[in-house]
Design a protein around this motif. Structure first.
Motif, PDB file in Angstrom:
ATOM      1  N   TYR A  14      51.016  16.310 -43.285  1.00  0.00           N
ATOM      2  CA  TYR A  14      51.018  14.915 -42.856  1.00  0.00           C
ATOM      3  C   TYR A  14      50.995  14.907 -41.320  1.00  0.00           C
ATOM      4  O   TYR A  14      52.054  14.905 -40.680  1.00  0.00           O
ATOM      5  N   PRO A  15      49.811  14.919 -40.726  1.00  0.00           N
ATOM      6  CA  PRO A  15      49.736  15.079 -39.266  1.00  0.00           C
ATOM      7  C   PRO A  15      50.443  13.994 -38.465  1.00  0.00           C
ATOM      8  O   PRO A  15      50.890  14.250 -37.345  1.00  0.00           O
ATOM      9  N   VAL A  16      50.521  12.762 -39.020  1.00  0.00           N
ATOM     10  CA  VAL A  16      51.244  11.681 -38.346  1.00  0.00           C
ATOM     11  C   VAL A  16      52.358  11.209 -39.265  1.00  0.00           C
ATOM     12  O   VAL A  16      52.131  10.897 -40.432  1.00  0.00           O
ATOM     13  N   LYS A  17      53.551  11.156 -38.750  1.00  0.00           N
ATOM     14  CA  LYS A  17      54.714  10.776 -39.539  1.00  0.00           C
ATOM     15  C   LYS A  17      54.502   9.435 -40.238  1.00  0.00           C
ATOM     16  O   LYS A  17      54.094   8.450 -39.611  1.00  0.00           O
ATOM     17  N   SER A  18      54.769   9.407 -41.551  1.00  0.00           N
ATOM     18  CA  SER A  18      54.715   8.229 -42.419  1.00  0.00           C
ATOM     19  C   SER A  18      53.306   7.750 -42.745  1.00  0.00           C
ATOM     20  O   SER A  18      53.159   6.748 -43.435  1.00  0.00           O
ATOM     21  N   MET A  19      52.278   8.473 -42.293  1.00  0.00           N
ATOM     22  CA  MET A  19      50.929   8.181 -42.763  1.00  0.00           C
ATOM     23  C   MET A  19      50.590   9.103 -43.930  1.00  0.00           C
ATOM     24  O   MET A  19      51.255  10.115 -44.163  1.00  0.00           O
ATOM     25  N   LEU A  20      49.556   8.729 -44.692  1.00  0.00           N
ATOM     26  CA  LEU A  20      49.043   9.620 -45.710  1.00  0.00           C
ATOM     27  C   LEU A  20      48.474  10.860 -45.036  1.00  0.00           C
ATOM     28  O   LEU A  20      48.072  10.817 -43.865  1.00  0.00           O
ATOM     29  N   GLY A  21      48.437  11.961 -45.779  1.00  0.00           N
ATOM     30  CA  GLY A  21      48.034  13.217 -45.178  1.00  0.00           C
ATOM     31  C   GLY A  21      46.836  13.859 -45.836  1.00  0.00           C
ATOM     32  O   GLY A  21      45.951  13.186 -46.364  1.00  0.00           O
ATOM     33  N   GLU A  22      46.834  15.188 -45.850  1.00  0.00           N
ATOM     34  CA  GLU A  22      45.695  15.950 -46.328  1.00  0.00           C
ATOM     35  C   GLU A  22      46.170  17.121 -47.186  1.00  0.00           C
ATOM     36  O   GLU A  22      47.260  17.655 -46.984  1.00  0.00           O
ATOM     37  N   ALA A  27      47.764  27.487 -45.619  1.00  0.00           N
ATOM     38  CA  ALA A  27      48.635  26.955 -44.572  1.00  0.00           C
ATOM     39  C   ALA A  27      49.384  28.075 -43.885  1.00  0.00           C
ATOM     40  O   ALA A  27      49.901  28.989 -44.545  1.00  0.00           O
ATOM     41  N   ASP A  28      49.442  28.006 -42.556  1.00  0.00           N
ATOM     42  CA  ASP A  28      50.310  28.883 -41.779  1.00  0.00           C
ATOM     43  C   ASP A  28      51.644  28.177 -41.613  1.00  0.00           C
ATOM     44  O   ASP A  28      51.693  27.020 -41.175  1.00  0.00           O
ATOM     45  N   VAL A  29      52.717  28.871 -41.957  1.00  0.00           N
ATOM     46  CA  VAL A  29      54.053  28.282 -41.916  1.00  0.00           C
ATOM     47  C   VAL A  29      54.899  29.046 -40.904  1.00  0.00           C
ATOM     48  O   VAL A  29      55.034  30.274 -40.988  1.00  0.00           O
ATOM     49  N   THR A  30      55.435  28.334 -39.924  1.00  0.00           N
ATOM     50  CA  THR A  30      56.308  28.911 -38.904  1.00  0.00           C
ATOM     51  C   THR A  30      57.676  28.241 -39.000  1.00  0.00           C
ATOM     52  O   THR A  30      57.922  27.433 -39.896  1.00  0.00           O
ATOM     53  N   ALA A  31      58.547  28.535 -38.051  1.00  0.00           N
ATOM     54  CA  ALA A  31      59.868  27.902 -38.035  1.00  0.00           C
ATOM     55  C   ALA A  31      59.769  26.395 -37.906  1.00  0.00           C
ATOM     56  O   ALA A  31      60.709  25.674 -38.262  1.00  0.00           O
ATOM     57  N   ARG A  32      58.632  25.891 -37.434  1.00  0.00           N
ATOM     58  CA  ARG A  32      58.423  24.453 -37.294  1.00  0.00           C
ATOM     59  C   ARG A  32      57.690  23.869 -38.487  1.00  0.00           C
ATOM     60  O   ARG A  32      57.201  22.734 -38.431  1.00  0.00           O
ATOM     61  N   GLY A  33      57.639  24.601 -39.606  1.00  0.00           N
ATOM     62  CA  GLY A  33      56.998  24.105 -40.815  1.00  0.00           C
ATOM     63  C   GLY A  33      55.531  24.463 -40.860  1.00  0.00           C
ATOM     64  O   GLY A  33      55.074  25.388 -40.180  1.00  0.00           O
ATOM     65  N   ILE A  34      54.768  23.747 -41.679  1.00  0.00           N
ATOM     66  CA  ILE A  34      53.327  23.959 -41.753  1.00  0.00           C
ATOM     67  C   ILE A  34      52.711  23.541 -40.426  1.00  0.00           C
ATOM     68  O   ILE A  34      52.989  22.464 -39.906  1.00  0.00           O
ATOM     69  N   THR A  35      51.896  24.430 -39.872  1.00  0.00           N
ATOM     70  CA  THR A  35      51.277  24.137 -38.583  1.00  0.00           C
ATOM     71  C   THR A  35      50.553  22.796 -38.621  1.00  0.00           C
ATOM     72  O   THR A  35      49.725  22.550 -39.499  1.00  0.00           O
ATOM     73  N   GLY A  36      50.904  21.928 -37.693  1.00  0.00           N
ATOM     74  CA  GLY A  36      50.276  20.607 -37.609  1.00  0.00           C
ATOM     75  C   GLY A  36      50.952  19.519 -38.411  1.00  0.00           C
ATOM     76  O   GLY A  36      50.547  18.355 -38.340  1.00  0.00           O
ATOM     77  N   ASP A  37      51.999  19.859 -39.168  1.00  0.00           N
ATOM     78  CA  ASP A  37      52.680  18.844 -39.967  1.00  0.00           C
ATOM     79  C   ASP A  37      53.590  17.999 -39.078  1.00  0.00           C
ATOM     80  O   ASP A  37      54.349  18.529 -38.267  1.00  0.00           O
ATOM     81  N   ARG A  38      53.499  16.680 -39.249  1.00  0.00           N
ATOM     82  CA  ARG A  38      54.262  15.726 -38.431  1.00  0.00           C
ATOM     83  C   ARG A  38      54.150  16.072 -36.948  1.00  0.00           C
ATOM     84  O   ARG A  38      55.120  16.014 -36.182  1.00  0.00           O
ATOM     85  N   ALA A  39      52.937  16.448 -36.545  1.00  0.00           N
ATOM     86  CA  ALA A  39      52.713  16.782 -35.141  1.00  0.00           C
ATOM     87  C   ALA A  39      52.807  15.554 -34.247  1.00  0.00           C
ATOM     88  O   ALA A  39      53.129  15.664 -33.061  1.00  0.00           O
ATOM     89  N   LEU A  40      52.532  14.381 -34.826  1.00  0.00           N
ATOM     90  CA  LEU A  40      52.524  13.139 -34.071  1.00  0.00           C
ATOM     91  C   LEU A  40      53.355  12.086 -34.789  1.00  0.00           C
ATOM     92  O   LEU A  40      53.612  12.190 -35.994  1.00  0.00           O
ATOM     93  N   ALA A  41      53.760  11.079 -34.045  1.00  0.00           N
ATOM     94  CA  ALA A  41      54.476   9.940 -34.621  1.00  0.00           C
ATOM     95  C   ALA A  41      54.229   8.735 -33.732  1.00  0.00           C
ATOM     96  O   ALA A  41      53.719   8.849 -32.609  1.00  0.00           O
ATOM     97  N   LEU A  42      54.610   7.560 -34.241  1.00  0.00           N
ATOM     98  CA  LEU A  42      54.500   6.345 -33.461  1.00  0.00           C
ATOM     99  C   LEU A  42      55.869   5.978 -32.894  1.00  0.00           C
ATOM    100  O   LEU A  42      56.863   5.926 -33.630  1.00  0.00           O
ATOM    101  N   HIS A  43      55.904   5.728 -31.607  1.00  0.00           N
ATOM    102  CA  HIS A  43      57.123   5.306 -30.924  1.00  0.00           C
ATOM    103  C   HIS A  43      57.058   3.800 -30.716  1.00  0.00           C
ATOM    104  O   HIS A  43      56.130   3.281 -30.089  1.00  0.00           O
ATOM    105  N   ASP A  44      58.015   3.096 -31.307  1.00  0.00           N
ATOM    106  CA  ASP A  44      58.097   1.640 -31.171  1.00  0.00           C
ATOM    107  C   ASP A  44      58.723   1.336 -29.814  1.00  0.00           C
ATOM    108  O   ASP A  44      59.908   1.572 -29.589  1.00  0.00           O
ATOM    109  N   THR A  45      57.916   0.797 -28.911  1.00  0.00           N
ATOM    110  CA  THR A  45      58.416   0.616 -27.548  1.00  0.00           C
ATOM    111  C   THR A  45      59.481  -0.472 -27.456  1.00  0.00           C
ATOM    112  O   THR A  45      60.302  -0.454 -26.532  1.00  0.00           O
ATOM    113  N   ALA A  46      59.507  -1.402 -28.412  1.00  0.00           N
ATOM    114  CA  ALA A  46      60.503  -2.477 -28.365  1.00  0.00           C
ATOM    115  C   ALA A  46      61.890  -1.978 -28.760  1.00  0.00           C
ATOM    116  O   ALA A  46      62.896  -2.390 -28.168  1.00  0.00           O
ATOM    117  N   THR A  47      61.960  -1.122 -29.755  1.00  0.00           N
ATOM    118  CA  THR A  47      63.258  -0.654 -30.249  1.00  0.00           C
ATOM    119  C   THR A  47      63.617   0.737 -29.747  1.00  0.00           C
ATOM    120  O   THR A  47      64.782   1.134 -29.814  1.00  0.00           O
TER     121      THR A  47
END
Length: 277
Positions: A14-22, A27-47
């Motif tokens: 799931y390359p972007v948190k809370s979006m559908l994925g692929e 898969a290459d798996v490191t200490a940070r999980g599957i490479t590219g998983d949750r690599a990005l997210a949306l930051h709500d600037t108001a909250t």
């Protein structure tokens, strides 16, 4: 668990948190999980919080968007949207679609938090503006600087999905409602993962995981996921039939699947055996 009865059935990222994925063929798996998983997210600037479909009144539309990786970054597509993480206007396009000022980011803000809807309140009253919310910090058991809620990997078995389906036959359980990274073909009946916390699993030749907790389920499985319609039964069946204590200090929670950390990295593929390490 035996080699003949446990193997990787599917891999998901799931390359972007809370979006559908692929779905992945390897898969290459490191200490940070599957490479590219949750690599990005949306930051709500108001909250100042990270956007998560766990706050469905605000963010369930994220589950209409699909994030996939390519050689240059992440492509985001969905109704009325086709953009790329490298596009200078990507945050503006997402803000216009979602109706909130958001920034697509690869770096969690300090003490990143997200809102969660109370699952039992959702089952009692549905999704309303008054649905109780709790605020949680990201990454309680995850590597620093990541967007995982608790741990870098989530596993679920076909046995658990079959059991949910048997208890809720009007809407067969779909793995993508529960957003696992690794679906394991283990058709032993019941909820096979219940016995895994505290154990190490070897997947394929090299990867070793430590299962750290059962996965408490929230509102997300009940939401529409792309072409999958809303289904409160995806959570209700667990609330009625499978409440266990996932962590010390918590009461019984509706659970399905387990969280895991990485002891030894490795590359895995569907068909790889899963066995005690």
């Amino acid at each position: 668990m035996t080699e003949a009865r446990a193997a990787v059935a599917a891999l998901h990222r799931y390359p972007v948190k809370s979006m559908l994925g692929e779905q992945l063929t390897a898969a290459d798996v490191t200490a940070r999980g599957i490479t590219g998983d949750r690599a990005l997210a949306l930051h709500d600037t108001a909250t100042g919080r990270i956007a998560s479909a766990k706050h469905p009144r605000r963010w369930q539309r994220l589950l209409t968007l699909t994030a996939t990786t390519d050689d240059t970054g992440v492509r985001i597509t969905g109704p009325g949207l086709d953009t790329h993480s490298t596009d200078p206007a990507v945050s503006k396009a997402l803000s216009e679609l979602l109706g909130r000022d958001v920034t697509l980011t690869a770096t969690p803000p300090a003490q990143a938090r997200l809102d969660r809807a109370d699952p039992d309140a959702v089952l009692r009253h549905g999704l309303t503006d008054d649905t109780p919310l709790t605020v949680s910090e990201l990454g309680t058991g995850a590597p620093p600087g990541t967007f995982f809620d608790f741990a870098p990997l989530h596993l679920i078995t076909t046995g658990t999905l079959d059991t949910i389906t048997a208890l809720h036959p009007h809407q067969p359980a779909a793995a993508r409602r529960y957003r696992p990274n690794i679906v394991i073909d283990a058709r032993t009946g019941g909820f096979p993962e219940d016995e895994w916390p505290g154990r190490d699993l070897r997947i394929g030749a090299d990867l070793v995981l430590r299962v750290i907790a059962a996965t408490p389920r929230c509102v997300i499985p009940t939401l529409a996921h792309g072409d999958l319609p809303r289904d409160t039964g995806a959570l209700r069946v667990l609330a009625d039939h499978h409440r266990i204590v996932p962590l010390p200090g918590l009461g019984p929670q509706p659970c399905a699947g387990v969280y895991a950390q990485v002891v030894q990295p490795g590359r895995i593929r569907p068909g790889d055996t899963v066995r005690p390490a």
